[in-house]
Design an enzyme around this catalytic site. Structure first.
Site, PDB file in Angstrom:
ATOM      1  CG  ASP A  12      -1.481  -1.034   1.444  1.00 32.32           C
ATOM      2  OD1 ASP A  12      -2.317  -1.944   0.206  1.00 32.32           O
ATOM      3  OD2 ASP A  12      -1.750  -2.279   2.456  1.00 32.32           O
ATOM      4  CE  LYS A  15       3.060  -2.161  -4.282  1.00 35.52           C
ATOM      5  NZ  LYS A  15       2.646  -2.017  -2.792  1.00 35.52           N
ATOM      6  N   GLY A  39      -3.662  -4.321  -4.106  1.00 35.32           N
ATOM      7  CA  GLY A  39      -5.221  -3.344  -4.839  1.00 35.32           C
ATOM      8  C   GLY A  39      -4.302  -2.698  -5.230  1.00 35.32           C
ATOM      9  CG  HIS A  40      -1.467  -2.706  -7.697  1.00 32.18           C
ATOM     10  ND1 HIS A  40       0.134  -2.978  -8.410  1.00 32.18           N
ATOM     11  CD2 HIS A  40      -0.695  -2.957  -6.559  1.00 32.18           C
ATOM     12  CE1 HIS A  40       0.181  -3.764  -7.591  1.00 32.18           C
ATOM     13  NE2 HIS A  40       0.522  -3.566  -6.289  1.00 32.18           N
ATOM     14  CB  THR A 128      -6.889 -10.657   1.030  1.00 23.70           C
ATOM     15  OG1 THR A 128      -5.918 -11.018   0.194  1.00 23.70           O
ATOM     16  CG2 THR A 128      -5.597  -9.272   1.422  1.00 23.70           C
ATOM     17  NE  ARG A 142       7.558 -31.686  -6.284  1.00 28.95           N
ATOM     18  CZ  ARG A 142       8.481 -32.312  -5.527  1.00 28.95           C
ATOM     19  NH1 ARG A 142       9.719 -32.355  -5.809  1.00 28.95           N
ATOM     20  NH2 ARG A 142       8.156 -33.528  -4.482  1.00 28.95           N
ATOM     21  CD  GLN A 221       1.211  -9.161  -2.273  1.00 27.66           C
ATOM     22  OE1 GLN A 221       2.400  -9.941  -3.269  1.00 27.66           O
ATOM     23  NE2 GLN A 221      -0.148  -8.657  -3.064  1.00 27.66           N
ATOM     24  CB  THR A 236       2.102 -12.068   1.081  1.00 26.33           C
ATOM     25  OG1 THR A 236       0.737 -12.719  -0.102  1.00 26.33           O
ATOM     26  CG2 THR A 236       3.018 -11.764  -0.154  1.00 26.33           C
ATOM     27  CB  THR A 298     -10.070  -6.572   2.525  1.00 24.81           C
ATOM     28  OG1 THR A 298      -8.858  -5.804   3.219  1.00 24.81           O
ATOM     29  CG2 THR A 298      -9.238  -7.079   2.131  1.00 24.81           C
ATOM     30  N   GLY A 299     -11.011  -3.689   2.034  1.00 30.34           N
ATOM     31  CA  GLY A 299     -12.001  -2.103   2.941  1.00 30.34           C
ATOM     32  C   GLY A 299     -11.443  -2.343   4.523  1.00 30.34           C
ATOM     33  NE  ARG A 302      -4.459   0.068   3.012  1.00 26.98           N
ATOM     34  CZ  ARG A 302      -4.716   0.844   2.171  1.00 26.98           C
ATOM     35  NH1 ARG A 302      -4.416   2.515   2.254  1.00 26.98           N
ATOM     36  NH2 ARG A 302      -4.570   0.334   1.197  1.00 26.98           N
ATOM     37  CB  SER A 409       3.373  10.902  -4.714  1.00 24.65           C
ATOM     38  OG  SER A 409       1.616  10.016  -5.318  1.00 24.65           O
TER      39      SER A 409
HETATM   40  P1  IMP Z   1      -2.196 -13.337   1.746  1.00 25.21           P
HETATM   41  O1  IMP Z   1      -1.298 -12.781   0.570  1.00 25.21           O
HETATM   42  O2  IMP Z   1      -3.259 -12.287   1.831  1.00 25.21           O
HETATM   43  O3  IMP Z   1      -1.732 -14.299   2.246  1.00 25.21           O
HETATM   44  O4  IMP Z   1      -1.638 -11.979   3.343  1.00 25.21           O
HETATM   45  C1  IMP Z   1      -1.047 -11.925   3.955  1.00 25.21           C
HETATM   46  C2  IMP Z   1      -0.446 -10.933   4.474  1.00 25.21           C
HETATM   47  O5  IMP Z   1      -0.182 -10.197   4.060  1.00 25.21           O
HETATM   48  C3  IMP Z   1      -1.395  -9.902   4.906  1.00 25.21           C
HETATM   49  O6  IMP Z   1      -1.002  -9.233   6.137  1.00 25.21           O
HETATM   50  C4  IMP Z   1      -2.263  -9.373   4.177  1.00 25.21           C
HETATM   51  O7  IMP Z   1      -2.823  -8.426   5.171  1.00 25.21           O
HETATM   52  C5  IMP Z   1      -0.754  -9.004   3.853  1.00 25.21           C
HETATM   53  N1  IMP Z   1      -1.267  -8.412   2.288  1.00 25.21           N
HETATM   54  C6  IMP Z   1      -1.195  -8.921   1.272  1.00 25.21           C
HETATM   55  N2  IMP Z   1      -1.391  -8.373   0.010  1.00 25.21           N
HETATM   56  C7  IMP Z   1      -0.910  -7.333   0.395  1.00 25.21           C
HETATM   57  C8  IMP Z   1      -1.286  -6.377  -0.321  1.00 25.21           C
HETATM   58  O8  IMP Z   1      -1.645  -5.958  -1.620  1.00 25.21           O
HETATM   59  N3  IMP Z   1      -1.558  -4.575  -0.026  1.00 25.21           N
HETATM   60  C9  IMP Z   1      -1.047  -4.960   1.846  1.00 25.21           C
HETATM   61  N4  IMP Z   1      -1.084  -5.646   2.214  1.00 25.21           N
HETATM   62  C10 IMP Z   1      -1.428  -6.961   1.974  1.00 25.21           C
END
Ligand code: IMP
Length: 420
Positions: A12, A15, A39-40, A128, A142, A221, A236, A298-299, A302, A409
């Site tokens: 977040d 990017k 979520g870009h 998420t 695999r 991420q 992640t 996900t809304g 943060r 920015s």
């Molecule tokens: P997952 O990638 O959905 O399995 O989530 C694993 C962790 O990464 C969680 O804490 C999510 O909130 C965080 N996360 C995954 N994708 C994003 C992203 O694009 N932005 C910020 N946090 C993320």
């Protein structure tokens, strides 16, 4: 040549906007990891678009957009995303290419994600719930299905075999589900996906490199969520760092030139896990409100806190960052003082490095304080216009991390960007 753009914090960092701003300089934008957990956000012409899997160069007609082999693709989600993006009049079929080796997120992957998070209870990662971890687990185990498999005459059989294993797992976790609710949309989306260019993207990208085309590899991420170097297990399931671009696109390291590292002027994190500079107080609430810090996917609200230099230096080191981009500086406008974490205190010792198993210890940040700045930065377009107090803060950050900040920015719109 290939340049890489990625996040240096917990995601977040903004990017999407930066890729969109950089895209006019590139022929190709390629996503190399992650999936619809991202979520870009992009804003232009008074409209806002959120992309989850499609690379952020899609709104530029000249630009080829590639979903690389390192990405995990949910056909249902991607279909929705494409249909939404098409409302802008952009011909997505023309400019979107999908790697045949990208792994597929099946409906059961999402269910397994939900079941495992529920099982972990208070120790959950805060995923998420997009099925990311179960899909990457199958890839490494695999037993995954790939986008190219949808063209196979025995795709249905492969699908049935893969989901049978997931169903056994779901049953053992006593998780209630009804797969038939999800399958029609999945198979409809699979047919939709077949109408796109499903390619061997590593040959394609290397041919483009040989032709002298300019490629921008887009990360998702952030570095502190990297599977190897993030705050494991609160991470992640992919390599979010520069090295991830090599394996996620099939490009050799020597082709990589610039690495754009993006960081926010403060920090945020969604989901669980360590966050040394977190402000669970009025300051944190103010940052969340002014920065609109709610997840684009996900809304979820943060978590917010001050800029953390030890973790920023770590991210710069891991990625070989050549160019820094600072986002959301405008959000800090109006704060009386702005803090920056220079080091951590652990058991009475001052440390500069992130300790192993950081979540098991109490870490106290050591802060430097700066006078805050006032005024609406989002209206400023040149570095000289920026308040002196902001410049003092930025000069300090640059001196500490040893890499110049080239872009600042000051708002979500393409136009709200200052080149230093
Ligand atoms: P997952 O990638 O959905 O399995 O989530 C694993 C962790 O990464 C969680 O804490 C999510 O909130 C965080 N996360 C995954 N994708 C994003 C992203 O694009 N932005 C910020 N946090 C993320």
């Amino acid at each position: 040549m290939v340049d890489v753009v990625l996040g240096l914090q917990w995601g977040d960092e903004g990017k999407g906007k930066i890729v969109d701003v950089l895209t006019p300089q590139y022929d190709v934008v390629a996503r190399f990891q992650g999936g619809p957990n991202a979520g870009h956000s992009l804003e232009f012409g008074g409209n806002k678009y959120v992309l989850n899997t499609i690379p952020s160069g899609i709104f530029h007609e000249h630009c080829i957009n590639i979903i690389g082999n390192g990405v995990v693709v949910d056909p249902v989600q991607l279909k929705k995303e494409i249909e939404k993006a098409q409302t802008t009049g952009i011909d997505i079929h023309k400019n979107l290419y999908i790697s045949e080796k990208a792994h597929l997120i099946l409906p059961t992957h999402r269910l397994v994600d939900a079941a495992s998070e529920a099982k972990k209870g208070e120790h959950k990662v805060g995923s998420t719930l997009r099925g990311i971890s179960p899909t990457y687990q199958d890839k490494i185990g695999r037993s995954g299905l790939r986008v190219g498999d949808i063209l196979s005459p025995i795709f249905k059989e492969k699908y049935t075999n893969a989901t049978a294993i997931h169903c056994t797992l779901l049953d053992s976790l006593n998780f209630e589900y009804n797969l038939s609710e999800h399958e029609p949309a999945f198979f409809e989306a699979v047919e939709f996906l077949k109408t796109f260019k499903i390619i061997n993207s590593e040959y394609y990208i290397n041919e483009l490199i040989a032709q002298g085309k300019k490629i921008l590899a887009e990360g998702a991420q952030g570095t502190l969520l990297d599977i190897d170097f993030g705050s494991y297990p609160f991470v992640t399931s992919s390599n979010t760092i520069t090295g991830g671009a090599c394996v996620g696109l099939g490009i050799a390291p020597q082709h990589i030139q610039k690495v754009y590292g993006i960081f926010k002027a403060y920090c945020t994190r969604v989901g669980n896990g360590p966050f040394p500079t977190e402000q669970e107080n009025e300051t944190g609430e103010k940052l969340r409100k002014l920065g609109h810090e709610f997840g684009a996917t996900t809304g979820r609200p943060r978590r917010t806190g001050w800029l953390d230099l030890p973790s920023l230096k770590y991210a710069i080191m891991l990625n070989g960052v050549t160019d820094l981009i600072c986002t959301k500086s405008d959000v800090l406008s109006g704060f009386e003082e702005v803090l920056v974490c220079d080091a951590y205190q652990l058991n009475g010792t001052t440390i500069q490095q992130i300790p192993f198993g950081i979540q098991d210890y109490t870490i106290d940040p050591v802060y430097s304080k700066f006078e805050g700045w006032q005024g609406d930065l989002s209206k400023m377009r040149t570095y000289t216009e920026l308040p002196e107090t902001f410049k003092k803060y930025m000069n300090y950050v640059e001196a500490q991390i040893g890499v110049p900040v080239n872009v600042i920015s000051v708002g979500p719109d393409r136009e709200e960007t200052i080149l230093k």
